[in-house]
Design an enzyme around this catalytic site. Sequence first.
Site, PDB file in Angstrom:
ATOM      1  N   GLU A  89       2.992  34.452 -32.151  1.00  0.00           N
ATOM      2  CA  GLU A  89       3.111  34.971 -30.776  1.00  0.00           C
ATOM      3  C   GLU A  89       2.006  35.986 -30.475  1.00  0.00           C
ATOM      4  OE1 GLU A  89       6.817  36.062 -29.048  1.00  0.00           O
ATOM      5  OE2 GLU A  89       7.933  34.469 -30.038  1.00  0.00           O
ATOM      6  N   ASP A 149       7.157  32.023 -38.478  1.00  0.00           N
ATOM      7  CA  ASP A 149       8.466  32.138 -37.849  1.00  0.00           C
ATOM      8  C   ASP A 149       8.967  30.707 -37.735  1.00  0.00           C
ATOM      9  OD1 ASP A 149      10.669  32.311 -36.230  1.00  0.00           O
ATOM     10  OD2 ASP A 149       9.666  33.319 -34.562  1.00  0.00           O
TER      11      ASP A 149
END
EC number: 3.1.4.-
Length: 609
Positions: A351, A496
Amino acid sequence: MWRLPGVRAALRGVRTAVERRSRTEAASETSVGAMERAVVRCVPSEPKLSLSFALADGSHKNMQRDQSEPLGRALSRIATNALKGHAKVAAAKKSRKNRPNAGSGVACAGPGPEPAAACEPVVKLYYREEAVAEDVLNVDAWQDGAVLQIGDVKYKVERNPPAFTELQLPRYIMAGFPVCPKLGVEFGDPTGSLFRWYKETKPRAAEPEGGGPSSSSPSSPSPGWTETGVDERVYTPSNADIGLRLKLHCTPGNGQRFGPSRELESVCPVEAGPGTCTFDHRHLYTKKVTDDALIRTVSYNILADTYAQTEFSRTVLYPYCAPYALELDYRQNLIQKELTGYNADLICLQEVDRCVFTDSLMPALEAFGLEGVFRIKQHEGLATFYRKSKFSLLSQHDIAFHEALQSDPLHKELLEKLALYPSAQERVLQRSSVVQVSVLQSTKDSSKKICVANTHLYWHPKGGYIRLIQMAVALAHIRHVSCDLYPGIPVIFCGDFNSTPSTGMYHFVINGSIAEDHEDWTSNGEEERCNMSLSHFFKLKSACGEPAYTNYVGGFHGCLDYIFIDLHALEVEQVIPLPSHEEVTTHQALPSVSHPSDHIALVCDLKWK
């Protein structure tokens, strides 16, 4: 902090010598009538060139001229501008001459005869001491090193010198947190540029209530500035700087030449930090860079600004978080301090906004000895950083899952299985997830190479089967890189994975296979069922085990992030403890004023077997 004091001292010596020489040369040139600068920006992709110079009256001229225009027209326009400037100077002098005497109140003598009208100055352009013909096109006439003469004043032409296209300091500056300016450099690069930091000698007086005049009003003297002694792009304010504004003097360069310098001042003074952060105690375990036998590895979803700055995030996902603590400028302070404090050898981030990578992470981590690569996904992407003293980048092998699945023969069998389930196939191919794969080589032992993978799998709670397919594609691709392209190199796979230890994805990674009747194949209902068995040949382990959680928000907490390592080649030396539950929940949940993301970084020291 730097762990190579000798190198840093040498670099500072070079920078100081360059700056000293530049100042000495400038002073020497001034004493013999140095030429002013005429800066020309001319690039093939644009129809016009720009010309910037200062006239004798002190005014600054910025002209835009067609590249295909004959030089004579540009020179004529310059002459007209110079004449106007001369007229303004003459008018100002006349006005001062006729002004009443302030001391006696007696008017000056009559104006006397009018001065003769000024003539348009002669304007010429010379290159190698020969006048450039006026029919030569602008694109060819304005060469670097040419001399522009306006009347008696000469200007040295600098064509496309390094220049800042963007220069900005963050809004939030806090003591103890690295400050890195956002900048863009044209015809140069940040590493070839010069920086020098200053701080106010004393705080500005606060503006009185009611908006009255303050010490910063135009009539007030300019604030005094003191050198901080820091000449790097990144500056970390101390508690002694609290209440003081910062100033950055910077000169764009490319290692060979320098452009016009610029200065910028921080809008707000340095503020006190938020107190104890969730990572402060962790930094006690990572005070030093590891020795060559170890690889300190970090995996961290840093929460993209594109997700943090939405109304949904502020009101539904993170309503407990102070709005200012969700702002990018604030969070970047914490992210930079947290990451630099780990003294890591490998950092895999998820991200990551493109601007955060280029304007914040790259310069800040570069100052601490790390180099990085970026892979965009859609609105954000993945970043992998490695310590330059330990590793060099050999190659990159990034893929988008949906593209590789359809086009790479490596996944032909998997695609055929998936094609039996059209609804599931459509959903899988709609996802934009990617895996970033980098092959690094040890700078100390060229026989040691490592495959570092970084990913962020599909997020939806009911997307278990999609994550299984994505993981199968990722592992097949990583096997190709680590076995076919670079036979036998070990693997570190960070990310993730949006999967808890009870899910099919985790079972598949750790056990090497998953049965076709696993419940995750129907994670989104019978309509998207896609039963199949999968297997891979790696022997992988979660280096940090199975923490109670790596993601902690108001409505959910669980372990979603992992650092998977190759058991054949690597072992865990130590795992840096995660923040305590009390630290995580001090402000209810994450993110908070003391933690920049809704995830917690995984940090461990790995050892070659």
